[in-house]
Structure formats: C-alpha cells, structure tokens
Design an enzyme around this catalytic site. Structure first.
Site, PDB file in Angstrom:
ATOM      1  N   ASP A 187     -18.471  33.822  21.740  1.00 11.95           N
ATOM      2  CA  ASP A 187     -18.641  35.238  21.371  1.00 11.95           C
ATOM      3  C   ASP A 187     -20.103  35.683  21.431  1.00 11.95           C
ATOM      4  O   ASP A 187     -20.440  36.796  21.078  1.00 11.95           O
ATOM      5  CB  ASP A 187     -17.988  35.588  20.022  1.00 11.95           C
ATOM      6  N   ASN A 452     -16.937  21.734  13.954  1.00  9.95           N
ATOM      7  CA  ASN A 452     -17.230  23.078  13.454  1.00  9.95           C
ATOM      8  C   ASN A 452     -15.941  23.855  13.211  1.00  9.95           C
ATOM      9  O   ASN A 452     -15.216  24.161  14.161  1.00  9.95           O
ATOM     10  CB  ASN A 452     -18.086  23.841  14.469  1.00  9.95           C
ATOM     11  N   GLU A 453     -15.622  24.090  11.949  1.00 11.55           N
ATOM     12  CA  GLU A 453     -14.556  25.012  11.514  1.00 11.55           C
ATOM     13  C   GLU A 453     -13.127  24.553  11.786  1.00 11.55           C
ATOM     14  O   GLU A 453     -12.198  25.345  11.649  1.00 11.55           O
ATOM     15  CB  GLU A 453     -14.794  26.428  12.087  1.00 11.55           C
ATOM     16  N   GLU A 550     -23.442  28.884   7.442  1.00  9.78           N
ATOM     17  CA  GLU A 550     -23.334  29.886   8.518  1.00  9.78           C
ATOM     18  C   GLU A 550     -23.100  31.244   7.901  1.00  9.78           C
ATOM     19  O   GLU A 550     -22.221  31.397   7.063  1.00  9.78           O
ATOM     20  CB  GLU A 550     -22.112  29.600   9.429  1.00  9.78           C
TER      21      GLU A 550
END
Length: 875
Positions: A187, A452-453, A550
């Site tokens: 993104d 990540n996530e 983040e």
C-alpha cells in the site's frame, strides 16, 4: 575476509581459492528477442534501464507499462576461465549469496540444481563439472507465473489472500513464493517482481576444510560478573578423516587470549568455543544511540590445522545484553513489555524500515548510510526491519552497530497466511538458519520476530475464513512460526529474545496457544494502531499500550521529489497520476479530511500552486499528528491509568520510501527529510516537555531519557497570534525531571491561564514551553495549540526572508519575519542535505537555521533554490 573474496589474488599456500563472478554477464529474454549486457549483482529492470531499453521504471505509469518484464522468463549467462588448476582441489563450489528467485542453474550444460528462495544461500558442488573454460547459465522463471502455479498446485486448502487490493495494481499469490513480499506491490509501493542475481556469486575451491559461517555472541554471567564470548564456526570438511588443530582467539584491548584444540569431523559441522574475557579488563558495553558509546573491540581468530593451511579472521566484537521484560505491573492487569539493554530499561524510539528501492542493486552503502544516519540524527535509537521486505545487507547492520540503532528483526512473512507443505517448510528452515547465522553477531539486533501481523490476521479473521475451517490455519500458523522458525532460532541463537508475531500479546499469546483472542490488547505485548477517521490532535483516541510498534499517517513527498517522475499535467491533487501513485484505498481523501479538520484547504486558481500547497499541508498535518501520538506514548511511560500505561516503545510507520509517492514515510525516496522527520528530531529529543489537555486542564510533563535526575526551569510563554511580543511568560524553577521517566511538572486550567494572560482567548493565543538547565542543557521548544489553526484569530500574512552564508562545511540561514509564522518550511529543492530545524513555529523576529549539505553546493545555489513557506502562504 570480505576483502580477500573480492580481490583475485593468491592467498596463503594451500588456502582456498575464491573468485567472484560479479561483473559483466549476458541477459536474454525468454524467446531471445531481447539480448543485452548486464551487471551482476543486478536485476533485469536495472539492466534494461542501463542500456537505455526502458525509461526510469518509476516515471509516471511505468510500473504498469513494464509488467511484461516480470512476466517473461529471463536467462543470465557468462563464460569464464577457471583461474586455477582444478586437479589440485578436492572440492570446487559455485556459491550464490542471493538468487531472485526461481531459477535453474547450469554449468557447461549440466543442471546443478534449482533455486526458489530469494533469502537463501545456494552452494553447488561443481568439482566434476568445471573445465578450463566454462559457460554458466541461470535460467529464471517469472516469479509471477511461479507463484500462480504454486497456488494452483496447492490442493489442501486455500491460502489467503489470493491477490492484493486493486488499488495496489499488484500481482497475486506472493505468499506462495519466498521472495520480497512487497515486490508484488504494497500500500506504499509498486509492483516490480524482479528477476536477477541480487548478491555476490563466486567460485570457492578448497582442500580438507572450508569456513562457511563465523559468528560471535557475548554473554554476561551475573554471578561471576564476567563476560563470555561464544565463537561459532561452521565448516565444510571434505577430508575423509577428522582434521585436528588449534584455534587462538585474541582481543588485545581486553588482554584476552585463549587457545583451544579442536577436531573437525568430516561433513558439515560447527565448533563452538567459549572464550572467557579477562576479568581484570574493563569491558565497555555497546549502548544504543543516546545512551552511551558503541564500543567495539578488534579480535583476531586464527585456525592452525595440522594438515593444510591456516585461517585468520579479523572481526569486531561488541558486548551487550538484551532482555525483553514481561512481568506483572502493580496496579495493572497484564504484563509489561520493554527492553533492558545491559540491565538498563530503554525507551525504544524510532520507526519501521522498508526496502529502500524496488531494485536492491541500487541500494548502495551510501544510500543506507544516509538513511540510517538520518534516523540517528532524529534521536532515534531503534528501527524495526519489517517482515514484508528483505533481510537487509550486511552493511545495513554494520552501520547500525556503529551508530547505535537497535534492530527489531522480523522474519519475512507479512499480512498473509502461508503454506506449510514439506518442501516449503524445508526452504524456510534453510532460510532462517542461514539468516540467523549470518546476522547473529550484530549487537544492533535485539529481537527476532516471526512475522508481521499474521497472528492478528487469524485472530481477527481478516480473510473471512468460516469458523469451522479456522483450526487448519491455526495449525499451519503454529507449524510455521513455532515448530519451525522458533525452533531454529532458539537452537542457533540463545542471546536474544524471540516473539512469534507483531503485534502480539507476548507471553499471554504463548499461554493462549500462540494465538491470542485479541493481539491488540493494551495490557500485553505490542500494538499496531491506525485511525484516519478521528481527529489525530486528540490524544484520547490513541491506545495506552505497553509498546507501540506501528502507527502512522500519510503525506505527500515534496514537489522536487515528485517532479522527477512526472510531467506537468500530473501536477494536481486529483490528476490520474496522483490517483495512480496512491496505493492505499481512499488515502488521498483521508489526507484531505485530516488536513481540513485543522487547516483551511487551498483554493488557489493556479492548479500547480494549489498542488504545492496541498503537499505542504499534508506534510504539516502528518508531522503534527505523529507528534501528538508519539508524545502521548512518551508521557505514558511512567504511569498506569485505569490499568493501562507503562508504554516503553514508539516506532512509527514508516521511516523511508521505496519510490516517489504518497506514503507514511518521514524520509522521501532519495533521503530528503519530510517535515515529520524534523518533528521527530524534537519529539524524540532526550529531554522534552509535552503538553496535553484533559477536561479543561493543561498538563505539562517533563520527559527524560537522560541517566540522571535534573533540576530544571520550565519556561511557559503565551503569545497572541497577532504579535511577536509575548503576552505573558512564566518561569517555574526547581522542576525535578527524573532520569528515564515522564513526570508531571505543571498543570493549570486553560481558563485560569487565559485570565492570567489578559486579552487572550483560545483562538487568539498559543502556548510554547521549554525546559532549561545548567551547562547549556535545554529541551526543544514545544507548542500547544488552544484551537484549530483554521479558527485562529489575529494570524496575519508575514513577510519571511532569509540570508544565506557559508561557514566551514555548513551554511547558515538567518530568517526574519514580520509576524508570528506557524509551520515555517525551508525547501531547497533538489539540493541534497538537511536543515537543523524545519516546520517550526516562529515566534521571534529572527531565527538561525543551519543547512548540512550532503554534496557540494554554494550560497548562490541555495539562495536561488530556497522556497520559504508558512501557513499563511497557503491560499
């Protein structure tokens, strides 16, 4: 050793012959219609660009125009003479440090093997294949078609997400290929699924034994108050019987010398030596930026084997300990989550790192140095190497070691679920073991994180998996991150902590079977937080978390950066180009909305002026939003309110940019500082007063990362917008700001404050404040707005001017204003360098700003390039 590898010269008798094959290769497209010279290390896109066969891939819409490049299957080839007599060597290997990504490797038309993992090191035995003159070929398969094929063949269950959102204009099934995940788009970045030999490739010929990995990990034994050093060497032993010898480790500065007798068994094996550091030596520890020196010691390790040759390794060794503390907190449910370095709790200040370019061969040492130095110059002490990019090059970590930037190192898995079939897991295991061995000597790395996530993706069901099927994905998750990655990390490196994901609830996630109900729980672990629909100036919208790893807001890069990749018809906020570059759904509109809450939107009839004004406002807005949020995290470090607090980390998203586009970054592509980065220099300052309002009361906290308490004076100055003369000032003396904490130093109701400073209303006045101590100790001057600036009364258009002079290697800008000027921005276009301060509130008639050039320039150049902007220049 690195020097030896690159210089084709004779090494000590009997020593290995190492020859790099970097340099000129041939490159041809699948059907042979395109054929050209190419550099290795490199990739297809940069080769085509160098030969003038394509334009700048970042120009306008070229990311979409050049899709054909990554859909083709390219072949790299070259001929080389064998630089030594093959018959003298027991083993000759062809070693690839990095192949991107799916390829068949041939030497003299014999297939040596295949590659399918960009993050792995591949070594092929060519002893029986090598000749006097050789032809080597690397036949690539399009990463895009390979990923699609892997996904088609995966019969068990679907592995979401299949494709990125359309706004990203990317490719599908990136989670099926071990390649830089964001190269299929993200993104904030374009889709350039590269093909190429992205790291060194070389021939290694040796007899008896060969050193492959060499690493150093320090440990401190509390009971004995002594440092130990674990020296690990991984060898390939080709001798048919064990090879014995002596290893001597010398660290002259620490009066440490130890000799070990070792025996290498045939095959690949490692030897681990435990060196005791001389107790009478004073070991200086490695400290993060702002907390002490980054002392390293020169060390020589010599292997003298009874048969064959000796090996000499020169290394720098650093001593530091790291603990991730997760323990109960009085007055709060949950657990703490903070880092102790050398026994001292450290508040983590920094950002998140993404790849610095879509084409890794363009990321030079100088690129890295500039970006990392900019992080340190903004008072950062840490960066998170995010899990959708690449494990960075050795130089990246070397620089971080040198300048004290701690690294939170993700493994390269991001925002997706992943397959766990046997071949995939084997590839991942090799990748993890290679990367940990390669990187574990770096003191800068303080944490390994599995992904990540992805814990959050399953816990909050991002991919709408039916409840009945979720178990399969939970199993996959545990298989990949716990049973494989974690297991290897723990066996390879006991010197630093590991978490399975980010965000995570840490030990609580482990307790809940590695997947917590809510990985965003503020009472545990770390959180990621984004909200574009509320007012970012309102601190109550932010989570009072233990650790913010983040968070962020977007802005546009400066006009000089965009200009390089556009044509004039692109220069408007609503142009096709502006829409095309925005890869975050609704991003351009979200920025307008955020700006509109506090500022008047530009209405200039001149479209280019309007575009430049809009760029400026998005940068002001981004800087002010992240300032508010970061200051909230910093002032929450010492308090618990309603069970929440003790925030010990703030890593905003994101530090750097991969191309010229709107994004969350504070450094533009090319390294130019956005206003946010100048603000970061202040909001991460070691000593800082922070103000916030709660129920009509103005609170000021004194925040300190310093190691001792200080008695300071708090100066509070109230200005009316219409005058450079302060309305009233207050000096509160004898304010104690405690070491490494955040303490309340002042509070007063806004109505009392306004009454005290007569003729002030919320809309007509602004508050500034700073902390001053002895011996020049001073915080930056901070500000607190009592209303939105679009409602401010008395602000008048100012006449801003600057005179420029040169002093040694720097340039002095003396600014003058006729009225109070909010958000004064100095921009010198394409002249590379940074200012000492920027985007500031100018409340005095004169201000001096220093410009630090990154390349030669002159007073004349700076004067003619300078554009001064403040809020009232926006019309």
């Amino acid at each position: 050793l690195r020097v030896h590898l690159l210089l084709p010269r004779a090494v000590a008798a009997g020593g290995p012959e190492v020859r790099s094959l970097r340099g000129s290769w041939r490159l041809r497209s699948g059907n042979g219609s395109v054929s050209l010279g190419a550099e290795v290390p490199g990739c297809v896109h940069t080769a085509l660009l160098r030969r003038g066969l394509i334009q700048d891939p970042y120009y306008r819409f070229n990311d979409v125009m050049y899709r054909w490049i990554s859909l083709d299957n390219w072949t790299y080839s070259r001929t080389f003479k064998t630089p030594f007599d093959v018959r003298k060597w027991q083993k000759v290997n062809l070693v690839f440090e990095g192949v991107d990504t799916v390829a068949q490797i041939l030497l003299n038309n014999v297939t040596l093997g295949r590659t399918d993992n960009m993050f792995n090191r591949y070594s092929f035995d060519i002893t029986s294949v090598i000749q006097e003159v050789n032809f080597v070929e690397v036949r690539f398969l399009s990463a895009v078609s390979y990923a699609a094929e892997q996904s088609r063949c995966h019969k068990a269950h679907s592995i979401p997400p299949a494709c990125p959102p359309p706004v990203q204009k990317g490719e599908c099934h990136v989670n099926f290929i071990r390649k830089e995940q964001c190269s299929f788009s993200w993104d904030w970045g374009p889709s350039f699924p590269t093909q190429g030999i992205w790291k060194d490739v070389r021939i290694e010929a040796y007899n008896l034994y060969h050193l492959i990995y060499f690493s150093l990990t320090p440990f401190f034994e509390k009971s004995a108050q002594q440092w130990h050093l674990e020296v690990e060497s991984v060898f390939d032993v080709v001798s048919s019987k064990p090879v014995a010898g002596l290893v001597t480790v010398i660290i002259p500065k620490l009066q440490t010398q130890q000799t070990f007798s070792v025996k290498l068994q045939p095959g690949e094996g490692s030897i681990v030596l435990l060196v005791n550091i001389n107790k009478s030596s004073d070991v200086e520890a490695w400290w993060p930026n702002g907390h002490g020196k980054q002392t390293g010691y020169n060390m020589t390790t010599t292997f003298v084997m009874e048969a064959g040759y000796q090996i000499e390794k020169f290394s720098k060794v650093y001593f530091r300990t790291v603990e991730l503390v997760q323990e109960p907190i009085p007055g709060s449910p949950g657990l703490s989550f903070y880092f102790r370095i050398n026994g001292r709790p450290i508040f983590i200040k920094g950002s998140n790192w993404i790849p610095a370019d879509s084409f890794q061969d363009r990321v030079t040492y100088d690129t890295l140095r500039l970006l990392l130095k900019s992080a340190a110059d903004a008072n950062m002490n840490a960066l998170r190497v995010w899990g959708g990019g690449v494990y960075e090059q050795d130089e990246f970590y070397d620089i971080c070691d040198e300048i004290g930037i701690m690294i939170w190192q993700d493994f390269m898995f991001a925002c997706a679920l992943y397959p766990t079939d046997q071949s995939y897991l084997e590839s991942v295991r090799a990748e993890v073991s290679h990367q940990v061995r390669r990187l574990k000597s770096h003191p800068s790395i303080i944490l390994w994180s599995g992904n990540n996530e992805n814990e959050a993706a399953i816990a909050t069901n991002w991919f709408s998996i039916p409840p009945a099927d979720i178990g399969v994905y939970v199993q996959d998750y545990i298989t990949l991150y716990v049973k494989n990655i974690r297991e290897i990390v723990l066996s390879e490196d006991r010197s630093r902590p590991f978490v399975a994901s980010s965000p995570t609830n840490g030990l609580e996630s482990v307790k809940e079977g590695w997947l917590s109900q809510n990985p965003y729980d503020t009472h545990y672990g770390d959180t990621h937080f984004y909200d574009y629909s509320n007012d970012c100036w309102n601190w109550t919208m932010y989570p009072k978390t233990r650790f913010a790893s983040e968070y962020g807001f977007q802005s546009w890069p400066s006009f000089s950066t965009i200009e390089k990749v556009t044509s004039p018809e692109d220069w408007s906020y609503t142009s096709n180009f502006s829409l095309h570059r925005q890869h975050h759904e609704g991003g351009n509109f979200q920025m307008l909305e955020e700006v509109g809450r506090h500022f008047k939107l530009p209405k200039s009839p001149d479209p280019v002026k309007k575009f430049k004004d809009m760029i400026y406002l998005t940068q002001v807005m981004q800087a002010q939003c992240i300032k508010t949020e970061t200051e909230f995290y910093r002032f929450s470090q010492s308090e618990i309110i309603k069970g929440e607090g003790h925030t010990m980390g703030a890593l905003y998203w994101q530090l750097n940019d991969i191309w010229q586009a709107p994004s969350w970054a504070s450094l533009e592509y090319g390294g130019k500082w956005k206003l946010l980065h100048y603000f970061a220099q202040n909001f991460f300052a070691p000593l800082l007063p922070v103000a916030y309002e709660d129920k009509g009361i103005l609170h000021i906290y004194g925040i300190s990362d310093l190691h001792v308490d200080h008695k300071l004076t708090l100066k509070v100055v109230v200005h009316s917008w219409s005058s450079l003369e302060p309305v009233c000032t207050l000096a509160k003396e004898g304010v104690t700001v405690k070491a490494q904490s955040a303490v309340p130093v002042y509070n007063e109701s806004i109505s009392d404050l306004l009454e005290r400073c007569r003729n002030c209303t919320r809309k007509s006045c602004v508050v500034t404040f700073c902390l001053v101590g002895e011996e020049g100790l001073q915080s930056p001057t901070n500000h607190h707005f009592l209303s939105s600036l679009k409602d401010a009364v008395g602000l008048e258009k100012t006449h801003l001017s600057a005179s420029v002079s040169k002093q040694d290697d720097i340039y002095i800008f003396v600014l003058q204003t006729t009225a109070i000027a909010p958000f004064v921005s100095l921009d010198v276009g394409n002249i590379k360098g940074r200012f000492s301060d920027n985007g500031f509130l100018m409340t005095e008639e004169k201000k001096m700003v220093v410009f630090y050039p990154w390349e030669p320039t002159s007073v004349e150049e700076l004067e003619s390039s300078l554009i001064l902007t403040s809020l009232l220049d926006v019309v």
